[in-house]
Design a protein around this motif. Structure first.
Motif, PDB file in Angstrom:
ATOM      1  N   VAL A 118     -17.688  17.793  -9.448  1.00 38.44           N
ATOM      2  CA  VAL A 118     -16.643  18.802  -9.291  1.00 38.44           C
ATOM      3  C   VAL A 118     -15.472  18.247  -8.486  1.00 38.44           C
ATOM      4  N   ILE A 119     -15.782  17.537  -7.398  1.00 38.96           N
ATOM      5  CA  ILE A 119     -14.737  16.977  -6.537  1.00 38.96           C
ATOM      6  C   ILE A 119     -13.909  15.945  -7.297  1.00 38.96           C
ATOM      7  N   ILE A 120     -14.588  15.063  -8.036  1.00 38.78           N
ATOM      8  CA  ILE A 120     -13.873  14.035  -8.794  1.00 38.78           C
ATOM      9  C   ILE A 120     -13.018  14.669  -9.887  1.00 38.78           C
ATOM     10  N   ALA A 121     -13.550  15.690 -10.565  1.00 38.94           N
ATOM     11  CA  ALA A 121     -12.771  16.376 -11.602  1.00 38.94           C
ATOM     12  C   ALA A 121     -11.497  16.970 -11.004  1.00 38.94           C
ATOM     13  N   ARG A 122     -11.625  17.577  -9.819  1.00 36.16           N
ATOM     14  CA  ARG A 122     -10.451  18.155  -9.157  1.00 36.16           C
ATOM     15  C   ARG A 122      -9.455  17.053  -8.776  1.00 36.16           C
ATOM     16  N   GLU A 123      -9.964  15.924  -8.258  1.00 30.45           N
ATOM     17  CA  GLU A 123      -9.089  14.812  -7.859  1.00 30.45           C
ATOM     18  C   GLU A 123      -8.406  14.172  -9.066  1.00 30.45           C
ATOM     19  N   ILE A 124      -9.111  14.128 -10.200  1.00 26.61           N
ATOM     20  CA  ILE A 124      -8.495  13.617 -11.426  1.00 26.61           C
ATOM     21  C   ILE A 124      -7.362  14.540 -11.857  1.00 26.61           C
ATOM     22  N   GLY A 125      -7.610  15.860 -11.785  1.00 25.16           N
ATOM     23  CA  GLY A 125      -6.576  16.829 -12.132  1.00 25.16           C
ATOM     24  C   GLY A 125      -5.357  16.706 -11.226  1.00 25.16           C
ATOM     25  N   GLU A 126      -5.590  16.349  -9.964  1.00 29.49           N
ATOM     26  CA  GLU A 126      -4.504  16.166  -8.995  1.00 29.49           C
ATOM     27  C   GLU A 126      -3.929  14.759  -9.041  1.00 29.49           C
ATOM     28  N   GLN A 127      -4.542  13.863  -9.854  1.00 28.00           N
ATOM     29  CA  GLN A 127      -4.105  12.465 -10.011  1.00 28.00           C
ATOM     30  C   GLN A 127      -4.144  11.714  -8.669  1.00 28.00           C
ATOM     31  N   ASP A 128      -5.201  11.947  -7.910  1.00 30.23           N
ATOM     32  CA  ASP A 128      -5.372  11.305  -6.603  1.00 30.23           C
ATOM     33  C   ASP A 128      -6.420  10.190  -6.725  1.00 30.23           C
ATOM     34  N   LYS A 129      -5.997   9.001  -7.126  1.00 23.86           N
ATOM     35  CA  LYS A 129      -6.918   7.899  -7.402  1.00 23.86           C
ATOM     36  C   LYS A 129      -7.611   7.377  -6.134  1.00 23.86           C
ATOM     37  N   GLU A 130      -6.924   7.388  -5.017  1.00 27.93           N
ATOM     38  CA  GLU A 130      -7.517   6.881  -3.787  1.00 27.93           C
ATOM     39  C   GLU A 130      -8.675   7.771  -3.333  1.00 27.93           C
ATOM     40  N   SER A 131      -8.514   9.062  -3.471  1.00 20.94           N
ATOM     41  CA  SER A 131      -9.600   9.966  -3.113  1.00 20.94           C
ATOM     42  C   SER A 131     -10.793   9.792  -4.044  1.00 20.94           C
ATOM     43  N   VAL A 132     -10.517   9.544  -5.323  1.00 22.25           N
ATOM     44  CA  VAL A 132     -11.597   9.292  -6.278  1.00 22.25           C
ATOM     45  C   VAL A 132     -12.406   8.081  -5.838  1.00 22.25           C
ATOM     46  N   ARG A 133     -11.714   7.018  -5.428  1.00 17.91           N
ATOM     47  CA  ARG A 133     -12.401   5.790  -4.994  1.00 17.91           C
ATOM     48  C   ARG A 133     -13.283   6.055  -3.781  1.00 17.91           C
ATOM     49  N   LYS A 134     -12.772   6.790  -2.810  1.00 11.27           N
ATOM     50  CA  LYS A 134     -13.541   7.082  -1.604  1.00 11.27           C
ATOM     51  C   LYS A 134     -14.747   7.983  -1.913  1.00 11.27           C
ATOM     52  N   THR A 135     -14.557   8.915  -2.810  1.00 10.39           N
ATOM     53  CA  THR A 135     -15.658   9.812  -3.184  1.00 10.39           C
ATOM     54  C   THR A 135     -16.790   9.028  -3.836  1.00 10.39           C
ATOM     55  N   ILE A 136     -16.444   8.095  -4.701  1.00 11.56           N
ATOM     56  CA  ILE A 136     -17.452   7.291  -5.399  1.00 11.56           C
ATOM     57  C   ILE A 136     -18.268   6.452  -4.422  1.00 11.56           C
ATOM     58  N   GLY A 137     -17.603   5.751  -3.530  1.00 11.39           N
ATOM     59  CA  GLY A 137     -18.312   4.911  -2.554  1.00 11.39           C
ATOM     60  C   GLY A 137     -19.216   5.726  -1.646  1.00 11.39           C
ATOM     61  N   THR A 138     -18.719   6.871  -1.214  1.00  7.67           N
ATOM     62  CA  THR A 138     -19.500   7.747  -0.341  1.00  7.67           C
ATOM     63  C   THR A 138     -20.727   8.293  -1.066  1.00  7.67           C
TER      64      THR A 138
END
Length: 456
Positions: free
Chosen positions: A85-105
């Motif tokens: 859900v978080i990644i989908a929201r970040e993709i919709g917001e086009q926030d690539k850096e947050s996507v990267r941090k979410t994945i590692g975490t």
């Protein structure tokens, strides 16, 4: 960053905020349905092979051991769904850096959890089997199955991480490839280990663990080779948990994990009550569990697709698409539930006989036809409720659903029908099935209130 590099980083994510809603839903849900079906098939193959070779005791072991395994994976299911859900929201917001941090975490947090859960469960293995009223005739088989599956928890958690990341990016095809590997390996090894090498229930457990292990390793290799388009470099420092992401994952992951755990725990409580009636009823419960699993894949596939689409569209503030997503997801799941129900009513003995040649079990299984149909319809209704609740990332409502649906309603209604009204096992199963409609009503009220727009 140049345009070429930006294109590479964006290529793996799919935009779910434009285009035909039913077309996108079908394209997203179809691979999920097939991959979840394969997962269900290789679990059912465990039951069929063990049932045909060993009989009711083996079926009871796989059923009871499978329920325990589902409880142990509640953290994987909850936190990976939260990550999706978080990644989908970040993709919709086009926030690539947050996507990267979410994945590692996600990788570090969930894989660490899998090791802790495995160790604790191994140390308490005898207490766990006593707690669920494991039938004495099936005790050794159940212990073998549970202990071996504990070894595979690391792979189960890992696969859930990878799949959640891909689904959050709008990609459901690659998770299908990953699970197809596990399914094929598991089914082949099931027949080899149990049917030809005489490894009994332990053979079925090893087949499952080996299949999951190969699937997870293949998924990691694939993602590493495509790390540029994946948007995650796999460097050691990238796996250091980000405090902000940990907080977000826990805020949404704990309610989702409790939701998953509550349903599984309540079903395990019901199974323990059923086990107290003997090994035949325990074996019948195993058949019911597998039938519900097959229909559950329909619900989970469509719900997952709907939640990702809702998440991306909320992130992009395209609220007008949300009603269409929910309407199409509910309609598709309801039609499938009706089809499954008709097949069960027309060919009950043929379906039950697939699992075992034990005529006492096949004959007694007639009592699960009505609970099964109610479960099918309940699973269809949950696509609407969880589509809006999970897609919007409402952690408080997820917690409410966990308590009301997972614990209070399921255990309460099952207890009322089974013990208070003296309906026995059939009452337990009917109560569990009726409680499955709870998310539909909760999600419906949430949707009509319009609060999901504020949550965005």
């Amino acid at each position: 960053m140049n345009n070429q590099q930006q294109a590479k980083n964006k290529s793996m994510a799919k935009d779910l905020t434009t285009g035909s809603v039913p077309g996108l839903l079908l394209a997203f849900a179809a691979p999920l349905f097939v991959s979840n079906a394969l997962q269900a098939v290789y679990n059912i193959v465990d039951m069929i092979v063990v049932g045909q070779v060993i009989g009711g005791n083996g079926m009871s072991a796989v059923s009871t051991g499978g329920n325990i395994l589902h409880i142990l994976t509640f953290l994987a299911m909850g936190f990976s769904s939260a990550g999706q859900v978080i990644i989908a929201r970040e993709i919709g917001e086009q926030d690539k850096e947050s996507v990267r941090k979410t994945i590692g975490t996600m990788f570090t947090l969930l894989l660490s959890m899998s090791l802790v859960v495995s160790l604790v469960c191994f140390l308490l293995r005898d207490k766990v089997l006593e707690l669920v009223n494991t039938p004495g005739e099936a005790y050794k088989y159940t212990m073998d199955y549970m202990v071996i599956c504990i070894v595979g928890l690391f792979f189960i958690y890992g696969y859930n991480i990878v799949s959640a990341i891909m689904r959050g990016m709008g990609d459901s095809k690659r998770p299908f490839m990953f699970v197809a590997i596990a399914a094929i390996i598991n089914m082949v090894l099931d027949i080899l280990f149990v049917g030809y090498l005489g490894m009994e229930v332990a053979g079925a457990a090893w087949a499952t663990v080996i299949g999951q292990g190969f699937s997870f390793v293949y998924a990691l290799i694939y993602l590493y080779r495509n790390r540029q388009s994946f948007g995650f470099d796999f460097k050691p420092e990238s796996f250091i948990p980000d405090k902000k992401m940990v907080k977000r994952l826990f805020a949404l992951g704990i309610p989702m994990a409790l939701q998953s755990a509550a349903v599984t725990i309540s079903q395990t409580v019901v199974a323990a009550w059923v086990n107290s009636f003997g090994v035949v009823y325990s074996a019948i419960a195993g058949i019911l569990s597998k039938l519900n699993m097959m229909v559950g894949i329909m619900s989970v596939s469509i719900t997952t697709a709907a939640a990702s689409m809702v998440g991306q569209n909320l992130g992009a503030r395209k609220y007008n698409r949300i009603p269409k997503i929910l309407a199409w997801s509910f309609s598709a799941s309801f039609v499938l539930a009706i089809v499954f129900s008709v097949i069960l009513m027309v060919f009950p003995n043929a379906i039950f006989s697939l699992f075992t040649s034990d005529q006492e079990v096949v004959t007694g299984a007639a009592m699960i036809i009505l609970p099964s149909i109610l479960s099918f319809l309940g699973a269809a209704s949950r696509c609407f409720g969880f589509g809006i609740i999970n897609g919007s990332g409402n952690s408080r409502l997820n917690l409410a659903v966990a308590l009301l649906d997972g614990l209070i309603a399921r255990i309460g209604i099952a207890y009322l029908l089974g013990w208070a009204f003296h309906m026995g096992p059939q009452g337990f199963w009917l109560g569990d099935a009726l409680a499955g409609f709870m998310p539909f009503f909760i999600g419906g009220v949430y949707y009509l209130s319009g609060a999901w727009k504020k949550n965005a």
